[in-house]
Motif scaffolding. Structure first.
Motif, mmCIF file in Angstrom:
data_model
loop_
_atom_site.group_PDB
_atom_site.id
_atom_site.type_symbol
_atom_site.label_atom_id
_atom_site.label_comp_id
_atom_site.label_asym_id
_atom_site.label_seq_id
_atom_site.Cartn_x
_atom_site.Cartn_y
_atom_site.Cartn_z
ATOM 1 N N LEU A 67 19.633 22.113 -19.878
ATOM 2 C CA LEU A 67 18.190 22.340 -20.014
ATOM 3 C C LEU A 67 17.470 21.004 -19.911
ATOM 4 C CD1 LEU A 67 18.076 25.008 -22.843
ATOM 5 C CD2 LEU A 67 18.226 25.321 -20.376
ATOM 6 N N THR A 93 3.931 30.674 -20.077
ATOM 7 C CA THR A 93 5.088 30.499 -19.208
ATOM 8 C C THR A 93 4.784 29.670 -17.962
ATOM 9 O OG1 THR A 93 5.891 32.634 -19.926
ATOM 10 C CG2 THR A 93 6.863 31.748 -17.921
ATOM 11 N N VAL A 94 5.585 28.642 -17.793
ATOM 12 C CA VAL A 94 5.585 27.877 -16.547
ATOM 13 C C VAL A 94 6.964 27.978 -15.905
ATOM 14 C CG1 VAL A 94 5.329 25.582 -15.535
ATOM 15 C CG2 VAL A 94 3.842 26.276 -17.395
ATOM 16 N N CYS A 95 7.983 28.016 -16.772
ATOM 17 C CA CYS A 95 9.353 28.091 -16.268
ATOM 18 C C CYS A 95 10.187 28.884 -17.279
ATOM 19 C CB CYS A 95 9.931 26.691 -16.086
ATOM 20 S SG CYS A 95 10.075 25.798 -17.641
ATOM 21 N N ASP A 96 11.401 29.220 -16.896
ATOM 22 C CA ASP A 96 12.246 30.025 -17.778
ATOM 23 C C ASP A 96 12.587 29.277 -19.062
ATOM 24 O OD1 ASP A 96 12.597 32.411 -16.220
ATOM 25 O OD2 ASP A 96 13.708 31.186 -14.800
ATOM 26 N N THR A 97 12.767 27.971 -18.954
ATOM 27 C CA THR A 97 13.142 27.218 -20.148
ATOM 28 C C THR A 97 11.996 27.216 -21.152
ATOM 29 O OG1 THR A 97 14.584 25.830 -18.817
ATOM 30 C CG2 THR A 97 14.011 25.006 -20.991
ATOM 31 N N ARG A 99 9.552 29.263 -21.412
ATOM 32 C CA ARG A 99 9.295 30.605 -21.927
ATOM 33 C C ARG A 99 10.337 31.012 -22.979
ATOM 34 N NH1 ARG A 99 10.321 34.574 -23.839
ATOM 35 N NH2 ARG A 99 10.018 36.762 -23.349
ATOM 36 N N HIS A 100 11.605 30.675 -22.732
ATOM 37 C CA HIS A 100 12.646 31.147 -23.642
ATOM 38 C C HIS A 100 12.882 30.198 -24.824
ATOM 39 C CE1 HIS A 100 13.640 34.832 -21.609
ATOM 40 N NE2 HIS A 100 13.552 34.190 -20.460
ATOM 41 N N LEU A 102 10.654 29.745 -26.794
ATOM 42 C CA LEU A 102 9.969 30.527 -27.815
ATOM 43 C C LEU A 102 10.952 31.438 -28.560
ATOM 44 C CD1 LEU A 102 7.030 31.393 -28.921
ATOM 45 C CD2 LEU A 102 7.450 33.423 -27.556
ATOM 46 N N ASP A 103 11.899 32.033 -27.818
ATOM 47 C CA ASP A 103 12.883 32.915 -28.458
ATOM 48 C C ASP A 103 13.627 32.157 -29.563
ATOM 49 O OD1 ASP A 103 12.190 34.821 -26.612
ATOM 50 O OD2 ASP A 103 13.917 34.489 -25.317
ATOM 51 N N TYR A 315 17.104 18.917 -14.322
ATOM 52 C CA TYR A 315 17.189 20.305 -14.797
ATOM 53 C C TYR A 315 15.835 21.006 -14.860
ATOM 54 C CZ TYR A 315 21.833 18.733 -16.049
ATOM 55 O OH TYR A 315 23.080 18.190 -16.005
ATOM 56 N N CYS A 316 14.820 20.402 -14.274
ATOM 57 C CA CYS A 316 13.536 21.096 -14.184
ATOM 58 C C CYS A 316 13.527 21.813 -12.828
ATOM 59 C CB CYS A 316 12.367 20.117 -14.299
ATOM 60 S SG CYS A 316 10.790 20.944 -14.126
ATOM 61 N N ASP A 317 14.039 23.031 -12.819
ATOM 62 C CA ASP A 317 14.203 23.720 -11.534
ATOM 63 C C ASP A 317 12.866 24.116 -10.916
ATOM 64 O OD1 ASP A 317 13.726 25.608 -13.462
ATOM 65 O OD2 ASP A 317 15.400 26.919 -12.950
ATOM 66 N N ALA A 318 11.858 24.352 -11.753
ATOM 67 C CA ALA A 318 10.562 24.782 -11.229
ATOM 68 C C ALA A 318 9.977 23.702 -10.307
ATOM 69 C CB ALA A 318 9.607 25.072 -12.377
ATOM 70 N N ILE B 82 20.279 21.284 -9.039
ATOM 71 C CA ILE B 82 19.966 21.855 -10.364
ATOM 72 C C ILE B 82 19.275 23.214 -10.221
ATOM 73 C CG2 ILE B 82 19.713 19.589 -11.444
ATOM 74 C CD1 ILE B 82 16.612 20.298 -11.485
ATOM 75 N N ILE B 83 18.874 23.563 -9.011
ATOM 76 C CA ILE B 83 18.194 24.847 -8.795
ATOM 77 C C ILE B 83 19.241 25.959 -8.782
ATOM 78 C CG2 ILE B 83 16.813 26.175 -7.129
ATOM 79 C CD1 ILE B 83 15.604 23.448 -6.256
ATOM 80 N N CYS B 118 11.609 33.236 -13.704
ATOM 81 C CA CYS B 118 10.390 32.583 -13.194
ATOM 82 C C CYS B 118 10.590 32.036 -11.784
ATOM 83 C CB CYS B 118 9.999 31.429 -14.092
ATOM 84 S SG CYS B 118 9.397 31.963 -15.682
ATOM 85 N N LEU B 119 11.838 31.684 -11.482
ATOM 86 C CA LEU B 119 12.108 31.076 -10.190
ATOM 87 C C LEU B 119 11.836 32.058 -9.039
ATOM 88 C CD1 LEU B 119 12.902 28.173 -9.932
ATOM 89 C CD2 LEU B 119 15.284 28.832 -9.756
ATOM 90 N N THR B 122 8.455 31.342 -7.446
ATOM 91 C CA THR B 122 8.395 30.179 -6.557
ATOM 92 C C THR B 122 9.256 30.411 -5.312
ATOM 93 O OG1 THR B 122 8.376 28.938 -8.618
ATOM 94 C CG2 THR B 122 8.418 27.662 -6.611
ATOM 95 N N ILE B 323 15.692 37.443 -29.668
ATOM 96 C CA ILE B 323 17.113 37.265 -29.995
ATOM 97 C C ILE B 323 17.554 38.293 -31.041
ATOM 98 C CG2 ILE B 323 18.724 35.670 -31.130
ATOM 99 C CD1 ILE B 323 17.178 33.397 -29.659
ATOM 100 N N ARG B 326 18.310 41.437 -29.276
ATOM 101 C CA ARG B 326 19.546 41.314 -28.484
ATOM 102 C C ARG B 326 20.753 41.422 -29.404
ATOM 103 N NH1 ARG B 326 18.300 35.960 -25.047
ATOM 104 N NH2 ARG B 326 16.065 36.188 -25.376
ATOM 105 N N ARG B 351 19.094 30.234 -16.638
ATOM 106 C CA ARG B 351 18.597 29.822 -17.953
ATOM 107 C C ARG B 351 18.145 31.011 -18.793
ATOM 108 N NH1 ARG B 351 18.373 26.035 -14.179
ATOM 109 N NH2 ARG B 351 18.390 23.826 -14.702
ATOM 110 N N PRO B 352 17.461 32.009 -18.210
ATOM 111 C CA PRO B 352 17.024 33.133 -19.050
ATOM 112 C C PRO B 352 18.185 33.834 -19.740
ATOM 113 C CG PRO B 352 15.994 33.272 -16.888
ATOM 114 C CD PRO B 352 17.000 32.168 -16.817
ATOM 115 N N ILE B 355 19.832 30.760 -22.429
ATOM 116 C CA ILE B 355 19.090 30.255 -23.595
ATOM 117 C C ILE B 355 19.128 31.330 -24.682
ATOM 118 C CG2 ILE B 355 16.845 29.484 -24.471
ATOM 119 C CD1 ILE B 355 16.204 28.492 -21.658
#
Lengths: 364, 411
Positions: A67, A93-97, A99-100, A102-103, A315-318, B82-83, B118-119, B122, B323, B326, B351-352, B355
């Motif tokens: 991450l 949300t900007v990216c999955d990291t 956003r998640h 928050l979880d 690791y910033c895929d966005a 990394i993508i 999210c990807l 994009t 969580i 889940r 990542r979703p 994490i």
């Protein structure tokens, strides 16, 4: 004068705690798409959660190694109780990291309150209607926490204050290339906007713009820096300067981008805020690539920059994917650019030295 | 009516068959759509649009060891490693205009979801931009409450707008009778899939997760098609017979029953076999049990309200659940499926899905005294993956399970 911006940023935790002692509630925003106006209208102070340069935080984060450093750094700050003054966090949300994260924060009960901004990815009428209702829901919950209900008039005033901040930042960026100001100092002008009460930052900005001294043009080649992580950006600015270049303008998630478009001031303020945020804050996938690339090119032209450094946090895929898309246009326009990808640690950034040096030399 | 013959129907829904369908559809003049895996395939099927799923193609390419050239292609286009490997491989397939099976026709349109990952947003914006494809985004804001009525309503409008988009950009039109038929077929496919998952409660469970990883494909690519419904009906009956006969993929008998969390490791599916060789069998996975099939509150699709039922199904996204929620699913599965241990795939591409795994493990081990093995790697890119290391970990984990079994017997 300029030192006061830096001081406000660097002492942001102390200043936030002082505000809290006076009875002001502090809401952390993670990150650029969180509607700060709403927090302000509820009588609280929105502060951006930003990374600190301290390796101990990443070690404390307990997050997955793949991450981004920003999320790891913030998780470490939470573990180290650095953000003990935060009364709630608002995640958009900007990216999955992001956003998640928050979880995890909900699971850890890291903050007394947590909100996920349910923002559509579109800006058509249906999306604006949906987001307007969502902003009203959030306003109700924020008002319940602060004890100050968000009214239409209150929200209009908050929008006006943040629009003033955006306008002042735009003026600053117009003036910056010919002002006697270092690139590093310029970073703190906008960085402090992320972490200071908007009224205070507006007052500082007015003072700065009234007294901005003309300066001698910096040494060539002149560069633009596009980045996300503030400490990393400062490192790269110093590195470029070491090899004789001058960073004359920059493009962070929150300066040129955040300040680029005012929120509409007419009609229903909740609807105006919805229109002001949906697809108007440049974030990967949530903004036209054509416009984004053109804005970078235009900003470079205005500032006289000949090259662009596009700095991606590992690791910033966005942003890594956004770069690949923008690159096609940069190549077509023959816009010299250098992509750097690194961890936000001094040793990782140090490895960029040779690449920055050769890029600078290629432009001389 | 005779039950469909599994072998003959399987040939109609295989990966190769789905490729041949794309080629045939393009030759017949049907529009080709680059689609992400989380959008209502039933609607496209009813409208006569032929989807290409880059994620599925990436998984298949990785599974048969032919993803390398697509990763090379993505590197040449400036994509960082990394993508997500699905994104890199999927874009590589688009740039190369071919799959592991052969060349693919040029797509006419693109449709994606924007929330499962999210990807996607994009990625499809890139397809729209680079290939100048008319693109539709099935908007689904991030949420922690995917069952909220207004949330489902918003997505229902997205499905209707998707229909309008297809009608605007192609010559296809929606025929409600065909949509009803498509939803009916999808419902049956989802129903039999759910029945199959329930069979895994049986001791021994007759299914191999490795086989399921391939058998799940029509749920991704062919929902709405009667062949998919026939396939799952036939497959269910086969597994039912296997369960009655006590068949199991676990060698020497099913000694340990496990959960797998995450996407399969497509490039090394033999990891699953390594467990099976030691008598361990995977009996539940969120990926198979909760990500696909009829994800509605009743477990069936409401044929009278096709748009609404699809909205309810497609907004029910595992990653959007907190969580704590889940954990409830895991907790229930551990009890109902009599699970002995967990294997968590910490997937650097997704990542979703990754994490929150650590926190989930904490909750699970607080309530259930179960051993946990964590694999770190990538779903489709084998770079950095060591088969020898994986085997050592599997062996070590089995020893832990065996030790526990022995201590249990002694008590």
């Amino acid at each position: 004068m300029i030192a006061r911006f830096r001081e406000r940023f660097e002492l942001r935790h102390d200043r936030a705690r002082a505000l809290k002692r006076q009875g002001t509630k502090i809401i952390g925003c993670f990150y650029g798409l969180a509607p700060k106006e709403l927090v302000h209208a509820a009588g609280m102070v929105p502060v951006q959660l930003v990374e600190d340069r301290d390796a101990r935080y990443e070690a404390k984060s307990g997050l997955l190694p793949f991450l981004c450093g920003m999320s790891k750094n913030l998780a470490g700050q939470i573990a180290a109780n650095v953000l003990d003054y935060v009364d709630g966090v608002m995640v958009s949300t900007v990216c999955d990291t992001n956003r998640h994260m928050l979880d995890i924060w909900v699971h850890q009960r890291a903050f007394p309150n947590q909100w996920l901004v349910r923002a559509p990815a579109k800006d058509d009428e249906g999306a604006i209607n949906y987001f307007t209702n969502e902003l009203r829901r959030l306003a109700g919950e924020l008002g319940a926490v602060s004890g100050t209900p968000v009214t239409d008039d209150g929200l209009r005033k908050s929008i006006a204050l943040f629009n003033e901040n955006r306008a002042l930042l735009r003026r600053f960026y117009d003036a910056r290339p010919t002002a006697g100001l270092s690139a590093e100092d310029a970073v703190y002008v906008f960085a402090s906007a992320l972490t200071s009460p908007v009224e205070e930052h507006n007052a500082l900005m007015r003072e700065l713009l009234a007294s901005l001294p003309p300066g001698a043009p910096g040494s060539d080649p002149k560069l633009m820096l596009s980045a996300l992580n503030i400490p990393m950006a400062v490192d790269v600015i110093r590195m470029a300067e070491k090899y004789g270049a001058t960073v004359v303008t920059d493009d962070f998630t929150h300066n040129a981008r955040y300040g680029s478009t005012a929120v509409p001031a007419d009609g229903d303020p909740f609807r105006a805020l919805a229109r002001g945020y949906l697809r108007t804050v440049p974030a990967p996938g949530l903004y036209s690539f054509e416009d984004r690339a053109a804005r970078i090119r235009d900003a470079m032209e205005r500032a006289g920059a000949r090259g662009l450094i596009y700095l991606i946090q590992l690791y910033c895929d966005a942003y890594a994917l956004e770069y690949a898309i923008l690159k096609e246009r940069f190549d077509r326009w023959k816009l010299p650019h250098l992509r750097l990808e690194a961890e936000a640690t001094p040793s990782s950034i140090e490895q960029l030295n040779v690449r920055v040096q050769s890029f600078v030399e290629s432009l001389v | 009516m005779a039950e469909p013959d599994l072998k003959s129907i399987q040939k109609k829904v295989s990966a190769g068959a789905s490729y041949r369908k794309i080629v045939a559809a393009a030759e017949a003049g049907a529009p080709i759509c680059v689609a992400s895996a989380g959008i209502p395939n039933e609607v496209m099927h009813a409208m006569g649009v032929c989807p290409i799923y880059p994620e599925s193609l990436a998984a298949i390419s990785a599974g048969i060891g032919k993803a390398g050239e697509f990763f090379d292609e993505s590197r040449a286009h400036g994509l960082s490693n990394i993508i997500c490997s699905y994104t890199r491989c999927g874009l590589g397939i688009c740039w190369a205009s071919k799959t592991a099976f052969g060349s693919i026709p040029r797509p006419n349109i693109a449709i994606t979801d924007v929330n499962i990952c999210c990807l996607h947003l994009t990625w499809w914006a890139y397809l729209e931009d680079h290939f100048t494809l008319p693109t539709f985004y099935m908007d689904m804001p991030a949420t922690t409450d995917p069952g909220a009525p207004e949330y489902i309503d918003y997505y229902e409008t997205q499905i209707r707008e998707m229909v309008a988009f297809v009608e605007r950009t192609t010559s296809c039109r929606l025929d409600m009778d065909r949509l009803h038929q498509s939803v009916r077929s999808s419902d049956l496919a989802g129903y039999y899939w759910k029945q199959m998952m329930a069979l895994r409660r049986h001791r021994p469970s007759p299914m191999s997760f490795r086989a399921l990883a391939g058998q799940i494909l029509p749920l991704v690519t062919a929902l709405g098609d009667q062949d998919a419904a026939d396939f799952y009906e036939a497959l269910y009956h086969q597994y039912l017979a296997d369960a009655k006969e006590g068949k199991t993929p676990a060698q020497g008998g099913e000694t340990y029953r496990l959960i797998w969390d995450g996407i399969p490791i497509w490039h090394h599916l033999q990891v699953i076999n390594a467990f099976e060789e030691k008598g361990a069998n995977f009996v539940w996975e969120p990926y198979t049990s909760l990500n696909w099939g009829n994800k509605t509150s009743t477990g069936r699709l409401d044929l009278d309200r096709p748009f609404h039922t699809l909205a309810e199904k497609y907004t029910n996204v595992w990653n959007n659940k907190p969580i704590a929620k889940r954990f409830e699913y895991f907790d229930q599965a551990i009890r109902e499926y009599e699970v002995d241990g967990l294997v968590m795939f910490s997937n650097r591409s997704c990542r979703p899905m990754s994490i929150g795994q650590h926190e989930l493990v904490q909750l699970i081990t607080e309530r259930h005294d179960l051993p946990v093995l964590i694999f770190e790697g990538d779903q489709a890119d084998p770079e950095g993956f060591s088969w020898a290391d994986a085997r050592t970990r599997v062996d070590g984990f089995i020893e832990v399970l065996e030790g526990r079994k022995q201590r249990g017997r002694q008590r």
